[in-house]
Design an enzyme around this catalytic site. Structure first.
Site, PDB file in Angstrom:
ATOM      1  N   GLY A 109       2.366  -2.652   8.278  1.00 20.96           N
ATOM      2  CA  GLY A 109       2.392  -3.241   9.615  1.00 20.96           C
ATOM      3  C   GLY A 109       3.748  -3.806   9.960  1.00 20.96           C
TER       4      GLY A 109
ATOM      5  N   THR B 290       0.821  -1.214   0.000  1.00 17.33           N
ATOM      6  CA  THR B 290       0.000   0.000   0.000  1.00 17.33           C
ATOM      7  C   THR B 290       0.857   1.267   0.000  1.00 17.33           C
ATOM      8  OG1 THR B 290      -1.726  -1.146   1.224  1.00 17.33           O
ATOM      9  CG2 THR B 290      -1.790   1.242   1.269  1.00 17.33           C
TER      10      THR B 290
ATOM     11  N   GLU C 265      -6.893  -5.118   3.033  1.00 20.28           N
ATOM     12  CA  GLU C 265      -6.934  -6.250   2.100  1.00 20.28           C
ATOM     13  C   GLU C 265      -8.109  -6.113   1.128  1.00 20.28           C
ATOM     14  OE1 GLU C 265      -4.820  -8.896   1.502  1.00 20.28           O
ATOM     15  OE2 GLU C 265      -3.526  -7.640   2.707  1.00 20.28           O
TER      16      GLU C 265
END
Length: 672
Positions: free
Chosen positions: A226, A187, A466
């Site tokens: 993350g 992303t 997602e």
């Protein structure tokens, strides 16, 4: 004056700590409320252990072992409330403390062999073991679930499926042992769902045999990664690959971002995404690359490669097919999110229904006891349909897990569509369930220690990470459109994506729906297939009309977005119902099958109650009212099974919350 004197006397006695009350102030009180465990009054009409086997499906012993492993460690924050031990993260900790606790919990689990074989072994058995582990982690804490999800199926999965043997040999064992901590840099600030348009750029230097990675503009910074902010040592970077001035599309590269001492590597900049409404145990970060060089071998090359002298090599010449092949293995992220949503729904419902079985409010007649919350038809109506949804999602999730564990190159497309559909539906359902449970717990639902309210913030992100749910439903509808057009072009029957029912005569809904009809599984299937069939026909017709007016295919899909969403939901609910019917059919006649039949009828009825059945004319107003009345009856019939239904979830008491048990003792002054 007399009233003023009495009040003065009361204050005087209080200040002087006098124990002698005024004669006129002697009070008599009603008997205090007391807690009575629901097990004393609720009966089990079916075997809850057998029901758990059916809905958990696999690895029950390992699940219970993992529950015990977590419960016995101080790292999982055990607290005694009302005479019982509960384990739950301390959300009062700072963001930094929550992140460190998540890391410590992962190390604790790794040291005890929880992740053994997760990346170094292959086969259906290890896949199902991983899924059961993630289901348990989702019950405890979304941060633990997510950080492990990034490390194993995302970083580790990218190496497994996009890499080749030399990548596996070099990276997988150290990843499994957690000596390497991986993250997944896909992303960007400017692009989340639209992966094809990522702006990070990689070129190849044939003089040194290295790839050179750059962040050419601020919108190209990797965002929400993350693990990147504090703990990750390596990442998989998704980037446009330019070879000899030609953009070959998105590819993936292994990049080290920190050294063994935790220092950020040269030419890499990392910033923290900061505090979030949930998931503060995950260190989300932003990454910039400034001429970062990595060896040629760090390209994950299962689909395409670059020769030492700089030639682009791929057996798949079509860029669209190459991109699809490259992205296909990434569906595991959606599978994990879908199954995690199911188990979080179970937590919320188990807490809320146990509370409703012991909390009373209002008497219906003078001098009678107050009524249990769950004995109110309105409370049954708000909770039992959600129980039915959760059972339905459980059976569908079990199907999805097996579908993924047994995947083949030929099945990847179907898995991609089903996982997208289920991820959207399950996470939307989960947020609805969490909100309803929060409200059904009243003020107690606001307390963090009681979990249901806090979990809304923790799990809200599921609707967008997602894949944004609305976009996923459009993706599903596009796939159904393509399947429809292909069948028409071939002049052959429908085969695949569950559309075989389109080959049969169109079902007809009776003009008058009786209770017997509404509970018939064949009628229920016919109704759900009718909706999917009709919406697909409408969607195809509307898209073709738009194209006939000069719109291109993508413009036509966007114009028809409302139908696309309705069609995606219809596809999903029909598929979920199909798996419910199949699970029920495995059981012999008896009490277990009977209660599942009631749950199945309730799930089907709430699907049929959906506004789409009236909007598109499948139901008359009178039949819509009949469906609503039937739902009320079904909820009432499930009331005696309430405790058994949630006990079948198999969640240990310690993983629920204080209001699920003795909420009076939990809140007593002695514990303040």
């Amino acid at each position: 004056m007399e009233r003023a004197f009495q009040r003065t006397q009361i204050l005087t006695n209080h200040l002087l700590q006098s124990s002698t009350p005024l004669p006129s102030q002697t009070l008599s009180s009603n008997a205090c409320l007391s807690y009575s465990p629901p097990e004393l009054s609720e009966n089990y009409a079916f075997d809850v252990k057998e029901m758990r086997k059916l809905i958990d499906s696999h690895n029950l012993e390992e699940r219970d072992w993992l529950f015990g492993l977590m419960k016995q460690s101080e790292l999982f924050n055990p607290k005694v409330k009302g005479g019982k031990v509960f384990v739950s993260p301390d959300y009062n900790q700072s963001m930094e403390q929550q992140r460190e606790m998540t890391l410590k919990r992962i190390k604790y689990l790794q040291e005890r062999g929880v992740f053994k074989g997760w990346l170094t072994e292959k086969g259906e058995e290890i896949e199902m073991r991983k899924f059961s582990g993630f289901e348990i982690f989702s019950i405890y804490d979304h941060s633990l679930f997510t950080k492990l999800g990034v490390h194993f199926p995302m970083w580790g999965g990218a190496i497994q499926f996009c890499g080749t043997k030399h990548h596996h040999d070099k990276w997988l064992r150290d990843t499994e042992n957690y000596s390497i901590k991986g993250c997944f840099a896909m992303t960007e600030l400017g692009h989340g769902s639209n992966i094809r348009s990522l702006e990070t750029v990689t070129t190849y230097d044939s003089n040194t045999g290295e790839f050179v990675i750059n962040t050419p503009c601020e919108s190209a910074q990797k965002f929400w990664i993350g693990g990147a902010a504090k703990h990750a040592t390596h990442t998989v970077v998704f980037s446009q690959l330019h070879i000899n001035g030609i953009n070959q599309g998105v590819h993936a590269f292994i990049v080290q971002i920190r050294d063994v001492d935790g220092n950020i590597c040269p030419n890499i900049s990392i910033a923290d995404c900061g505090h979030k409404i949930g998931l503060n145990g995950v260190d989300n970060g932003r990454i910039w690359f400034d001429n970062v060089r990595v060896p040629r071998e760090n390209l994950l090359n299962s689909v395409a490669d670059v020769s030492p002298d700089g030639k682009y090599l791929s057996s798949i010449k079509n860029p669209d097919q190459r991109f699809a092949a490259f992205m296909a293995p990434m569906t595991v992220g959606r599978v994990n999110i879908a199954i995690g949503a199911v188990y979080q729904s179970k937590v919320a419902l188990a807490i809320t229904i146990r509370y409703a079985l012991t909390r009373r409010a209002f008497s219906l007649k003078p001098n009678e006891p107050e009524v249990l919350l769950l004995d109110y038809p309105s409370h049954q109506r708000r909770l039992f349909p959600l129980v039915a949804k959760t059972y339905a999602m459980s059976f569908a999730a079990n199907y999805l897990k097996v579908l993924y564990a047994k995947r083949t190159p030929q099945s990847n497309k179907g898995i991609h569509i089903v996982s997208s559909s289920f991820k959207a539906t399950f996470t939307w359902n989960n947020m609805q369930i969490l909100q309803e449970c929060r409200e059904a717990c009243g003020g107690q639902g606001l307390r963090t220690e009681n979990r249901v309210g806090h979990l809304k913030g923790e799990y809200d992100v599921q609707s967008t990470f997602e894949g944004d749910n609305f976009l996923l439903m459009q993706l599903v509808s596009k796939a159904l459109f393509a399947e429809y057009m292909a069948a028409q072009k071939r002049n052959k029957v429908f085969k695949g994506l569950g559309l075989e029912h389109m080959n049969k005569p169109c079902p007809v809904i009776p003009s008058q729906l009786t209770s017997t009809t509404l509970r018939c599984s064949q009628f229920q299937m016919d109704a759900l297939c009718l909706r999917e069939r009709d919406l697909l026909n409408r969607f195809v017709a509307d898209v073709l009309k738009c194209k006939a007016k000069g719109e291109n295919t993508e413009q036509a899909f966007n114009t028809c977005y409302e139908l696309a969403k309705d069609l995606g939901r219809a596809f999903s609910e029909q598929a979920i119902f199909q798996k419910f019917v199949e699970a029920e059919s495995t059981l012999p006649a008896g009490s277990l099958k009977n209660v599942l039949g009631t749950l199945r009828s309730l799930y089907a009825s709430i699907c049929i109650e959906d506004v789409s059945f009236l909007r598109y004319g499948y139901l008359s107003v009178d039949n819509g009212a009949n469906v609503r009345r039937e739902i009320t009856k079904l909820c009432n019939e499930l009331r005696p099974h309430a405790l058994a239904l949630i006990s079948s979830f198999g969640i240990p008491d310690a993983f629920l919350s204080p209001i699920a048990f003795n909420w009076i003792d939990t809140n007593s002054w002695s514990l303040v």
